[in-house]
Design a protein around this motif. Structure first.
Motif, PDB file in Angstrom:
ATOM      1  N   PHE A  27     -86.016   3.000  36.910  1.00  0.00           N
ATOM      2  CA  PHE A  27     -85.074   3.353  37.971  1.00  0.00           C
ATOM      3  C   PHE A  27     -85.121   4.842  38.326  1.00  0.00           C
ATOM      4  CE2 PHE A  27     -83.061   0.030  35.232  1.00  0.00           C
ATOM      5  CZ  PHE A  27     -83.350  -1.046  36.060  1.00  0.00           C
ATOM      6  N   GLY A  28     -86.317   5.403  38.352  1.00  0.00           N
ATOM      7  CA  GLY A  28     -86.476   6.804  38.718  1.00  0.00           C
ATOM      8  C   GLY A  28     -86.321   7.777  37.567  1.00  0.00           C
ATOM      9  N   LEU A  29     -85.894   7.289  36.405  1.00  0.00           N
ATOM     10  CA  LEU A  29     -85.768   8.144  35.223  1.00  0.00           C
ATOM     11  C   LEU A  29     -87.109   8.214  34.513  1.00  0.00           C
ATOM     12  CD1 LEU A  29     -84.088   9.700  33.071  1.00  0.00           C
ATOM     13  CD2 LEU A  29     -83.602   7.473  32.015  1.00  0.00           C
ATOM     14  N   LYS A  30     -87.554   9.418  34.193  1.00  0.00           N
ATOM     15  CA  LYS A  30     -88.802   9.617  33.450  1.00  0.00           C
ATOM     16  C   LYS A  30     -88.523  10.605  32.329  1.00  0.00           C
ATOM     17  CE  LYS A  30     -92.316  12.159  34.965  1.00  0.00           C
ATOM     18  NZ  LYS A  30     -93.490  12.605  35.750  1.00  0.00           N
ATOM     19  N   TRP A  31     -88.637  10.119  31.104  1.00  0.00           N
ATOM     20  CA  TRP A  31     -88.347  10.981  29.955  1.00  0.00           C
ATOM     21  C   TRP A  31     -89.231  10.597  28.773  1.00  0.00           C
ATOM     22  CZ3 TRP A  31     -86.938   9.890  24.951  1.00  0.00           C
ATOM     23  CH2 TRP A  31     -86.565  10.991  24.160  1.00  0.00           C
ATOM     24  N   SER A  32     -89.674  11.599  28.058  1.00  0.00           N
ATOM     25  CA  SER A  32     -90.370  11.432  26.790  1.00  0.00           C
ATOM     26  C   SER A  32     -90.199  12.725  26.005  1.00  0.00           C
ATOM     27  CB  SER A  32     -91.860  11.152  27.012  1.00  0.00           C
ATOM     28  OG  SER A  32     -92.583  11.283  25.798  1.00  0.00           O
ATOM     29  N   PRO A  33     -90.177  12.671  24.693  1.00  0.00           N
ATOM     30  CA  PRO A  33     -90.094  13.912  23.914  1.00  0.00           C
ATOM     31  C   PRO A  33     -91.222  14.889  24.203  1.00  0.00           C
ATOM     32  CG  PRO A  33     -89.674  12.007  22.512  1.00  0.00           C
ATOM     33  CD  PRO A  33     -90.135  11.469  23.832  1.00  0.00           C
ATOM     34  N   ILE A  34     -92.343  14.405  24.731  1.00  0.00           N
ATOM     35  CA  ILE A  34     -93.476  15.288  25.015  1.00  0.00           C
ATOM     36  C   ILE A  34     -93.146  16.305  26.101  1.00  0.00           C
ATOM     37  CG2 ILE A  34     -94.583  13.932  26.841  1.00  0.00           C
ATOM     38  CD1 ILE A  34     -96.356  15.636  23.868  1.00  0.00           C
ATOM     39  N   LYS A  35     -92.093  16.046  26.892  1.00  0.00           N
ATOM     40  CA  LYS A  35     -91.724  16.983  27.954  1.00  0.00           C
ATOM     41  C   LYS A  35     -91.267  18.324  27.377  1.00  0.00           C
ATOM     42  CE  LYS A  35     -87.949  16.898  30.237  1.00  0.00           C
ATOM     43  NZ  LYS A  35     -86.892  16.534  31.203  1.00  0.00           N
ATOM     44  N   TYR A  36     -90.883  18.344  26.109  1.00  0.00           N
ATOM     45  CA  TYR A  36     -90.457  19.592  25.480  1.00  0.00           C
ATOM     46  C   TYR A  36     -91.644  20.384  24.922  1.00  0.00           C
ATOM     47  CZ  TYR A  36     -86.156  16.947  25.870  1.00  0.00           C
ATOM     48  OH  TYR A  36     -85.117  16.194  26.355  1.00  0.00           O
ATOM     49  N   VAL A  37     -92.828  19.798  25.043  1.00  0.00           N
ATOM     50  CA  VAL A  37     -94.052  20.461  24.602  1.00  0.00           C
ATOM     51  C   VAL A  37     -94.913  20.846  25.795  1.00  0.00           C
ATOM     52  CG1 VAL A  37     -96.123  20.257  23.169  1.00  0.00           C
ATOM     53  CG2 VAL A  37     -93.996  19.123  22.454  1.00  0.00           C
ATOM     54  N   TYR A  38     -95.013  19.953  26.783  1.00  0.00           N
ATOM     55  CA  TYR A  38     -95.829  20.179  27.975  1.00  0.00           C
ATOM     56  C   TYR A  38     -94.953  20.143  29.221  1.00  0.00           C
ATOM     57  CZ  TYR A  38    -100.092  19.699  25.254  1.00  0.00           C
ATOM     58  OH  TYR A  38    -101.092  19.887  24.341  1.00  0.00           O
ATOM     59  N   LYS A  39     -95.075  21.166  30.046  1.00  0.00           N
ATOM     60  CA  LYS A  39     -94.315  21.219  31.289  1.00  0.00           C
ATOM     61  C   LYS A  39     -94.771  20.137  32.245  1.00  0.00           C
ATOM     62  CE  LYS A  39     -92.942  24.463  34.935  1.00  0.00           C
ATOM     63  NZ  LYS A  39     -93.109  25.853  35.449  1.00  0.00           N
ATOM     64  N   GLN A  40     -96.076  19.914  32.309  1.00  0.00           N
ATOM     65  CA  GLN A  40     -96.643  18.831  33.100  1.00  0.00           C
ATOM     66  C   GLN A  40     -97.198  17.805  32.116  1.00  0.00           C
ATOM     67  OE1 GLN A  40     -97.900  22.144  33.789  1.00  0.00           O
ATOM     68  NE2 GLN A  40     -96.327  22.488  35.355  1.00  0.00           N
ATOM     69  N   TRP A  41     -96.586  16.637  32.043  1.00  0.00           N
ATOM     70  CA  TRP A  41     -96.942  15.702  30.987  1.00  0.00           C
ATOM     71  C   TRP A  41     -97.236  14.284  31.454  1.00  0.00           C
ATOM     72  CZ3 TRP A  41     -93.479  11.644  30.174  1.00  0.00           C
ATOM     73  CH2 TRP A  41     -92.225  11.799  30.754  1.00  0.00           C
ATOM     74  N   ALA A  42     -96.810  13.898  32.657  1.00  0.00           N
ATOM     75  CA  ALA A  42     -97.117  12.559  33.170  1.00  0.00           C
ATOM     76  C   ALA A  42     -96.819  12.513  34.659  1.00  0.00           C
ATOM     77  CB  ALA A  42     -96.308  11.484  32.443  1.00  0.00           C
ATOM     78  N   GLY A  43     -97.772  11.988  35.439  1.00  0.00           N
ATOM     79  CA  GLY A  43     -97.547  11.820  36.867  1.00  0.00           C
ATOM     80  C   GLY A  43     -98.062  12.974  37.696  1.00  0.00           C
ATOM     81  N   LEU A  44     -97.548  13.065  38.921  1.00  0.00           N
ATOM     82  CA  LEU A  44     -98.047  14.012  39.913  1.00  0.00           C
ATOM     83  C   LEU A  44     -97.178  15.267  39.989  1.00  0.00           C
ATOM     84  CD1 LEU A  44    -100.214  14.354  42.170  1.00  0.00           C
ATOM     85  CD2 LEU A  44     -98.532  13.398  43.758  1.00  0.00           C
ATOM     86  N   TYR A  45     -97.836  16.425  40.047  1.00  0.00           N
ATOM     87  CA  TYR A  45     -97.163  17.721  40.164  1.00  0.00           C
ATOM     88  C   TYR A  45     -97.816  18.503  41.312  1.00  0.00           C
ATOM     89  CZ  TYR A  45     -95.596  16.395  35.497  1.00  0.00           C
ATOM     90  OH  TYR A  45     -95.056  15.710  34.443  1.00  0.00           O
ATOM     91  N   ARG A  46     -97.021  19.380  41.917  1.00  0.00           N
ATOM     92  CA  ARG A  46     -97.536  20.148  43.051  1.00  0.00           C
ATOM     93  C   ARG A  46     -97.103  21.598  42.951  1.00  0.00           C
ATOM     94  NH1 ARG A  46     -96.868  18.752  49.544  1.00  0.00           N
ATOM     95  NH2 ARG A  46     -97.948  20.629  50.316  1.00  0.00           N
ATOM     96  N   ASN A  47     -98.010  22.493  43.289  1.00  0.00           N
ATOM     97  CA  ASN A  47     -97.708  23.916  43.397  1.00  0.00           C
ATOM     98  C   ASN A  47     -98.380  24.396  44.675  1.00  0.00           C
ATOM     99  OD1 ASN A  47     -97.975  26.841  43.164  1.00  0.00           O
ATOM    100  ND2 ASN A  47     -97.259  26.586  41.065  1.00  0.00           N
TER     101      ASN A  47
END
Length: 394
Positions: free
Chosen positions: A338-358
């Motif tokens: 439902f749009g929520l994306k969470w994993s403990p790995i997010k506290y280690v890697y800023k970009q950890w799953a899916g699409l990112y844009r800069n």
């Protein structure tokens, strides 16, 4: 792992002590309560023992696999059920601390039972519960001939962890079913040994793409996580693994570029060796890979570790339109609902799953095709990514 072990054990025991209040409300047998704590004691003993097993040995890998699964079965249901007890305690604070309500403890154990079944599915069936994830990315300077160009990306195969040929083939068939223009593999074909791929060469050689298959190395491919009898043996292992890429029909890019032509137009595919922050080796050389690439070329980069994107790629003197990475596995554990994306790995890697844009630069981090350590996946299912490049009006 050793540095974080005390914190992990404290969090685990803290959740257990709190969860035990619900157990004691409903269970009055001393024998059952002793069994409750005995399981925890055995698991903690196993974790500490693993530290002293020879690094990279088959015994250590087997022990870690079993312990991770058992730890998650014991820990996750309790930890995520604790908030129910916490909410009750907030109300008890204003009611003069009456005894715990039986129905709240029943709800807590019911929630734990549901979570136990979810974790059990993840460690028994989740390892081959492949999902196709699709992204369409728009670029104003994409050559017209490549409007609608499709990329199937897989990563982090970790073939040394595979045992189920039928399950693996299900994932490979899913890759072929996408009928993409190219298939890109972004590293970690094995855990340690090139020989781990011997059994799987025919299956992976069956992957098909109209315009080619390309690959790079990941951190595990270099054999850095085990003790070798000599430097020559380690070098020979890597040389053999490079040949395996050729045997399964992939062109391995080692800090180099290839041009993909279509209707007299082209895009440039770059591949760098592994480069990572946080203690990982920085083998990759993006400057070397782009040395002969025109500045105005449309560029897609394969780089195993997503930390390379912010660490090097964004500041590179040439514009890298799209970077494809893996490495994180989404920690093989998390929530995506439902749009929520969470994993403990997010506290280690800023970009950890899916699409990112800069700005006009994109990074896609694939959750991985295989698994390592934990012989399964919970919530972070194995992935085949299909990325479609589209031309947009500037």
């Amino acid at each position: 792992m050793a540095k974080r072990l005390p914190l992990i054990i404290l969090l685990w025991l803290g959740a257990d002590i709190y969860f035990n209040q619900a157990v004691q409300t409903l269970v009055h047998s001393s024998l059952l309560l002793w069994c409750y704590w005995l399981i925890d004691l055995l698991l903690v003993t196993g974790i500490v023992t693993v530290i002293f097993v020879p690094r990279g040995s088959r015994m250590q890998q087997t022990a870690i696999t079993w312990l991770m699964g058992l730890m998650l079965l014991a820990f996750v249901p309790r930890l995520f059920s604790v908030p129910i007890l916490l909410i009750e305690d907030i109300t008890r604070l204003f009611r003069g601390w009456p005894p715990r309500a039986v129905w709240v403890s029943e709800l807590t154990l019911g929630m734990a039972a549901v979570l136990f079944l979810i974790v059990l599915f993840g460690i028994t069936r989740g390892r081959h519960f492949y999902r196709v994830r699709r992204e369409t990315i728009y670029f104003p300077d994409l050559p017209e001939a490549f409007d609608g160009f499709t990329i199937s990306q897989i990563t982090d195969v970790h073939s040394g962890s595979f045992t189920d040929a039928e399950g693996v083939q299900k994932g490979l068939d899913l890759v072929n079913a996408q009928q993409s223009d190219v298939i890109l593999f972004t590293g970690d074909l094995v855990n340690n040994h090139a020989s781990e791929m011997d059994r799987w060469i025919p299956a992976f050689a069956g992957l098909k793409a109209r315009m080619g298959k390309f690959s790079v190395l990941g951190n595990h491919d270099y054999g850095d996580y085990m003790q070798w009898e000599s430097a020559e043996a380690k070098h020979a292992n890597l040389a053999r693994l490079k040949n395996v890429h050729s045997e399964i029909g992939f062109r391995l890019l080692l800090d180099e570029a290839v041009t993909i032509q279509k209707d007299k137009e082209s895009i440039t595919l770059l591949g760098v060796e592994n480069w990572g922050k946080g203690g990982f080796h920085k083998y990759g050389d993006l400057k070397k890979a782009t040395a002969d690439v025109p500045d105005d070329a449309f560029k897609v980069l394969m780089s195993h570790d997503p930390s390379h994107w912010e660490g090097v790629t964004l500041d590179h003197d040439q514009h890298i339109h799209l970077t494809l990475s893996g490495h994180t596995h989404g920690m093989q554990f998390g929530i995506e609902l439902f749009g929520l994306k969470w994993s403990p790995i997010k506290y280690v890697y800023k970009q950890w799953a899916g699409l990112y844009r800069n700005g006009g630069r994109f990074l896609y981090v694939n959750r991985g095709f295989g698994f390592l350590g934990l012989k399964g996946r919970i919530g972070m299912w194995p992935e085949v990514a299909v990325i479609t490049l589209k031309r947009s009006i500037a």
